[in-house]
Write an enzyme that holds these catalytic residues in place. Structure first.
Site, PDB file in Angstrom:
ATOM      1  CG  HIS A 144       7.028   2.827  -8.363  1.00 51.51           C
ATOM      2  ND1 HIS A 144       8.148   3.610  -8.588  1.00 51.51           N
ATOM      3  CD2 HIS A 144       6.042   3.690  -8.015  1.00 51.51           C
ATOM      4  CE1 HIS A 144       7.857   4.875  -8.380  1.00 51.51           C
ATOM      5  NE2 HIS A 144       6.574   4.960  -8.046  1.00 51.51           N
ATOM      6  CG  HIS A 169       1.457   4.637  -8.750  1.00 44.89           C
ATOM      7  ND1 HIS A 169       1.557   5.234  -7.514  1.00 44.89           N
ATOM      8  CD2 HIS A 169       2.577   4.968  -9.426  1.00 44.89           C
ATOM      9  CE1 HIS A 169       2.693   5.911  -7.459  1.00 44.89           C
ATOM     10  NE2 HIS A 169       3.331   5.766  -8.601  1.00 44.89           N
ATOM     11  CB  VAL A 186      10.469   6.145  -5.203  1.00 40.14           C
ATOM     12  CG1 VAL A 186      11.441   5.023  -4.837  1.00 40.14           C
ATOM     13  CG2 VAL A 186       9.886   6.775  -3.940  1.00 40.14           C
ATOM     14  NE  ARG A 222      -3.803  -2.238   2.164  1.00 38.95           N
ATOM     15  CZ  ARG A 222      -4.593  -2.696   1.192  1.00 38.95           C
ATOM     16  NH1 ARG A 222      -4.781  -1.987   0.119  1.00 38.95           N
ATOM     17  NH2 ARG A 222      -5.209  -3.864   1.318  1.00 38.95           N
ATOM     18  CG  ASP A 223       1.470   5.524  -2.372  1.00 41.22           C
ATOM     19  OD1 ASP A 223       1.583   6.452  -1.544  1.00 41.22           O
ATOM     20  OD2 ASP A 223       2.034   5.536  -3.474  1.00 41.22           O
ATOM     21  CG  ASN A 283       4.041   8.675 -12.504  1.00 45.51           C
ATOM     22  OD1 ASN A 283       3.189   8.884 -13.350  1.00 45.51           O
ATOM     23  ND2 ASN A 283       3.756   8.604 -11.220  1.00 45.51           N
TER      24      ASN A 283
END
Length: 114
Positions: free
Chosen positions: A100, A102, A96, A29-30, A87
């Site tokens: 990754h 999302h 970061v 989880r973010d 991104n």
């Protein structure tokens, strides 16, 4: 990499709310969710940006996308709709520098996104 927060999560040195994992990726989880469901899918291998991927990463990228779909299903948002966002570099919102994806959902997502 020692200064990468995602590498710290991958290694277990940094705690995260892990929702799923496999041999070559982990999903958690973010900390600053932008939707009711906001999970990050991160490869265990440190690759800074999409620009740094090589043909050797093709299968891994496919597994990350499938992992996103699996997370969406397990979080109960697969049927209503969800978004997978990656991104690349600061101008696109990457904060970061470890590739990754999302997984976002649980509310209507507008378009265009930015």
């Amino acid at each position: 990499m020692s200064d990468c927060v995602f590498c710290g999560i991958v290694s277990g040195e940094i705690d995260a709310d892990v929702v799923a994992e496999a041999e070559d990726w982990i999903a958690f989880r973010d900390l600053r969710p932008q939707a009711p469901v906001h999970v990050l899918v991160v490869p265990r291998e440190h690759v800074p940006t999409l620009n740094d991927l090589s043909p050797d990463h093709d299968a891994l990228v496919g597994r990350l996308v499938r992992a996103g779909a699996s997370v969406a299903a397990s979080e109960g948002i697969a049927d209503e709709g969800w978004r997978l966002v990656v991104n690349c570099n600061a101008g696109a919102g990457q904060t970061v520098f470890h590739v990754h994806a999302h997984v976002l959902g649980g509310r209507p997502l507008g378009w265009p996104p930015g």
